[in-house]
Design a protein around this motif. Structure first.
Motif, PDB file in Angstrom:
ATOM      1  N   GLY A   1       0.828  -1.214   0.000  1.00 53.49           N
ATOM      2  CA  GLY A   1       0.000   0.000   0.000  1.00 53.49           C
ATOM      3  C   GLY A   1       0.854   1.252   0.000  1.00 53.49           C
ATOM      4  O   GLY A   1       0.586   2.224  -0.718  1.00 53.49           O
ATOM      5  N   LEU A   2       1.903   1.211   0.799  1.00 53.99           N
ATOM      6  CA  LEU A   2       2.789   2.385   0.890  1.00 53.99           C
ATOM      7  C   LEU A   2       3.435   2.688  -0.466  1.00 53.99           C
ATOM      8  O   LEU A   2       3.448   3.837  -0.910  1.00 53.99           O
ATOM      9  N   ILE A   3       3.955   1.661  -1.110  1.00 52.35           N
ATOM     10  CA  ILE A   3       4.711   1.941  -2.336  1.00 52.35           C
ATOM     11  C   ILE A   3       3.796   2.407  -3.474  1.00 52.35           C
ATOM     12  O   ILE A   3       4.183   3.278  -4.247  1.00 52.35           O
ATOM     13  N   GLN A   4       2.597   1.867  -3.547  1.00 55.04           N
ATOM     14  CA  GLN A   4       1.662   2.374  -4.569  1.00 55.04           C
ATOM     15  C   GLN A   4       1.333   3.835  -4.268  1.00 55.04           C
ATOM     16  O   GLN A   4       1.273   4.668  -5.170  1.00 55.04           O
ATOM     17  N   THR A   5       1.153   4.157  -2.999  1.00 54.86           N
ATOM     18  CA  THR A   5       0.842   5.550  -2.639  1.00 54.86           C
ATOM     19  C   THR A   5       2.001   6.464  -3.044  1.00 54.86           C
ATOM     20  O   THR A   5       1.790   7.525  -3.650  1.00 54.86           O
ATOM     21  N   ILE A   6       3.217   6.055  -2.756  1.00 48.60           N
ATOM     22  CA  ILE A   6       4.394   6.864  -3.136  1.00 48.60           C
ATOM     23  C   ILE A   6       4.395   7.100  -4.653  1.00 48.60           C
ATOM     24  O   ILE A   6       4.592   8.220  -5.129  1.00 48.60           O
ATOM     25  N   CYS A   7       4.146   6.025  -5.406  1.00 51.07           N
ATOM     26  CA  CYS A   7       4.185   6.142  -6.874  1.00 51.07           C
ATOM     27  C   CYS A   7       3.106   7.099  -7.382  1.00 51.07           C
ATOM     28  O   CYS A   7       3.334   7.855  -8.332  1.00 51.07           O
ATOM     29  N   LEU A   8       1.941   7.073  -6.748  1.00 51.04           N
ATOM     30  CA  LEU A   8       0.859   7.962  -7.182  1.00 51.04           C
ATOM     31  C   LEU A   8       1.158   9.407  -6.800  1.00 51.04           C
ATOM     32  O   LEU A   8       0.989  10.323  -7.604  1.00 51.04           O
ATOM     33  N   VAL A   9       1.625   9.633  -5.580  1.00 50.53           N
ATOM     34  CA  VAL A   9       1.916  11.006  -5.148  1.00 50.53           C
ATOM     35  C   VAL A   9       3.043  11.589  -6.009  1.00 50.53           C
ATOM     36  O   VAL A   9       3.027  12.770  -6.368  1.00 50.53           O
ATOM     37  N   ALA A  10       3.999  10.745  -6.382  1.00 50.11           N
ATOM     38  CA  ALA A  10       5.136  11.214  -7.193  1.00 50.11           C
ATOM     39  C   ALA A  10       4.657  11.861  -8.498  1.00 50.11           C
ATOM     40  O   ALA A  10       5.271  12.817  -8.993  1.00 50.11           O
ATOM     41  N   LEU A  11       3.528  11.356  -9.036  1.00 48.27           N
ATOM     42  CA  LEU A  11       3.003  11.897 -10.295  1.00 48.27           C
ATOM     43  C   LEU A  11       2.658  13.382 -10.168  1.00 48.27           C
ATOM     44  O   LEU A  11       2.770  14.133 -11.122  1.00 48.27           O
ATOM     45  N   GLU A  12       2.225  13.772  -8.988  1.00 49.50           N
ATOM     46  CA  GLU A  12       1.866  15.181  -8.743  1.00 49.50           C
ATOM     47  C   GLU A  12       3.051  16.110  -8.967  1.00 49.50           C
ATOM     48  O   GLU A  12       2.888  17.295  -9.175  1.00 49.50           O
ATOM     49  N   TYR A  13       4.250  15.550  -8.868  1.00 51.96           N
ATOM     50  CA  TYR A  13       5.484  16.347  -9.003  1.00 51.96           C
ATOM     51  C   TYR A  13       6.155  16.100 -10.358  1.00 51.96           C
ATOM     52  O   TYR A  13       7.310  16.447 -10.544  1.00 51.96           O
ATOM     53  N   GLY A  14       5.434  15.438 -11.268  1.00 51.10           N
ATOM     54  CA  GLY A  14       6.002  15.148 -12.589  1.00 51.10           C
ATOM     55  C   GLY A  14       7.054  14.064 -12.543  1.00 51.10           C
ATOM     56  O   GLY A  14       7.857  13.924 -13.470  1.00 51.10           O
ATOM     57  N   LEU A  15       7.043  13.286 -11.464  1.00 51.11           N
ATOM     58  CA  LEU A  15       8.061  12.236 -11.311  1.00 51.11           C
ATOM     59  C   LEU A  15       7.526  10.878 -11.749  1.00 51.11           C
ATOM     60  O   LEU A  15       6.340  10.585 -11.610  1.00 51.11           O
ATOM     61  N   GLY A  16       8.421  10.064 -12.252  1.00 55.82           N
ATOM     62  CA  GLY A  16       8.086   8.685 -12.592  1.00 55.82           C
ATOM     63  C   GLY A  16       8.752   7.751 -11.599  1.00 55.82           C
ATOM     64  O   GLY A  16       9.721   8.118 -10.918  1.00 55.82           O
ATOM     65  N   THR A  17       8.226   6.545 -11.542  1.00 54.20           N
ATOM     66  CA  THR A  17       8.745   5.568 -10.575  1.00 54.20           C
ATOM     67  C   THR A  17       8.769   4.179 -11.196  1.00 54.20           C
ATOM     68  O   THR A  17       8.011   3.904 -12.127  1.00 54.20           O
ATOM     69  N   CYS A  18       9.620   3.332 -10.678  1.00 55.19           N
ATOM     70  CA  CYS A  18       9.523   1.903 -10.997  1.00 55.19           C
ATOM     71  C   CYS A  18       9.783   1.116  -9.726  1.00 55.19           C
ATOM     72  O   CYS A  18      10.911   1.078  -9.198  1.00 55.19           O
ATOM     73  N   ILE A  19       8.716   0.520  -9.225  1.00 51.17           N
ATOM     74  CA  ILE A  19       8.857  -0.397  -8.091  1.00 51.17           C
ATOM     75  C   ILE A  19       9.707  -1.550  -8.600  1.00 51.17           C
ATOM     76  O   ILE A  19       9.471  -2.060  -9.690  1.00 51.17           O
ATOM     77  N   ASN A  20      10.727  -1.922  -7.857  1.00 52.55           N
ATOM     78  CA  ASN A  20      11.537  -3.043  -8.353  1.00 52.55           C
ATOM     79  C   ASN A  20      12.262  -3.761  -7.236  1.00 52.55           C
ATOM     80  O   ASN A  20      12.582  -3.175  -6.202  1.00 52.55           O
ATOM     81  N   GLY A  21      12.491  -5.041  -7.520  1.00 51.46           N
ATOM     82  CA  GLY A  21      13.270  -5.841  -6.585  1.00 51.46           C
ATOM     83  C   GLY A  21      14.732  -5.886  -6.998  1.00 51.46           C
ATOM     84  O   GLY A  21      15.613  -6.130  -6.175  1.00 51.46           O
ATOM     85  N   GLN A  22      14.989  -5.628  -8.294  1.00 49.51           N
ATOM     86  CA  GLN A  22      16.344  -5.820  -8.804  1.00 49.51           C
ATOM     87  C   GLN A  22      17.392  -4.959  -8.100  1.00 49.51           C
ATOM     88  O   GLN A  22      18.506  -5.423  -7.863  1.00 49.51           O
TER      89      GLN A  22
END
Ligand SMILES: Cc1cc2nc3c(=O)[nH]c(=O)nc-3n(C[C@H](O)[C@H](O)[C@H](O)COP(=O)(O)O)c2cc1C
Length: 225
Positions: free
Chosen positions: A147-168
């Motif tokens: 839940g936390l990481i999806q929230t971070i990824c969504l909030v990041a969009l507000e700042y024009g930022l992209g994200t990639c959740i990853n294990g690598q």
């Protein structure tokens, strides 16, 4: 940004501009994202944000280990290989991604090169590593952290930022620990690459498939039309 637009707009960004992400912006994203729910409100997450030279060091050491033939391994152990429909979905993602990147199935060298970018967190200018104390039950902590990481990824969009959740990015945990000081008592669950998207990067053209509602949703107790 309207919430539903944000959810539809978020994609995994695997190509970034070099511009650094200011600390105050990362801080604002995390501050609101910490409103994410967790079982019994235990808030299992420990968050480590890495940029600059320490991040470059992690990426370099990851490259050196891979080139030296060292096998990567997650802090929480190996995931079982996917089977059946899950394997099919995983394959579809791979075909689509490699197709966009122009990498043929039999081009092992290029495939390997691309795989290695994941171990450099796709050359993003910052990463957010989420860990939890080893005493916590992974089953619960993992869903809280999801839940936390999806929230971070969504909030990041507000700042024009992209994200990639990853294990690598954290598959050589010793390297990450050495550079960041994350203690052995904290298990690293996941990492998020974050930065300003390079929209010309072919990997960022990928809109990954989803199963239809019909396939994955069951309705119980509703009147049939
Ligand atoms: C727990 C988790 C781990 C992931 N690990 C990786 C990874 O190691 N490398 C990668 O390229 N993408 C990784 N992803 C991104 C997924 O491939 C991606 O979310 C999925 O294909 C759906 O695409 P979308 O995010 O563009 O909607 C991960 C996503 C999640 C949720």
């Amino acid at each position: 940004m309207e919430l539903k637009d944000a959810i539809r707009k978020r994609i995994s960004v695997r190509g970034y501009k070099k511009d650094p992400v200011p600390e105050n912006i990362l801080s604002e994203i995390l501050e609101v994202s910490l409103r994410s729910p967790s079982a019994m409100n235990v808030q299992p997450w420990e968050i480590t944000v890495v940029t600059g030279k320490p991040l470059a060091q992690i990426c370099q050491e990851n490259m050196a280990l891979l080139q030296g033939g060292k096998m990567p391994g997650a802090d929480l152990g190996h995931a079982k290989p996917y089977e059946g429909v899950h394997k099919d979905r995983q394959r579809t993602l791979g075909f689509e991604l490699y197709g966009l990147l122009g990498i043929a199935r039999d081009n092992k060298e290029k495939r390997n090169e691309w795989m290695m970018t994941g171990f450099r967190s796709f050359d993003a200018p910052a990463v957010i590593i989420v860990s939890a104390d080893e005493s916590l039950e992974a089953r619960l902590a993992a869903s809280d952290i999801g839940g936390l990481i999806q929230t971070i990824c969504l909030v990041a969009l507000e700042y024009g930022l992209g994200t990639c959740i990853n294990g690598q990015g954290i598959l050589f945990p010793d390297v990450v620990r050495k550079v960041t000081g994350i203690p052995i008592s904290q298990k690293m669950y996941i990492c998020i690459a974050i930065g300003y998207p390079d929209w010309d990067h072919p990997a960022n053209k990928l809109i990954s498939a989803r199963e239809s509602m019909k396939t994955v949703v069951s309705w119980v107790g509703f009147e049939k039309n």
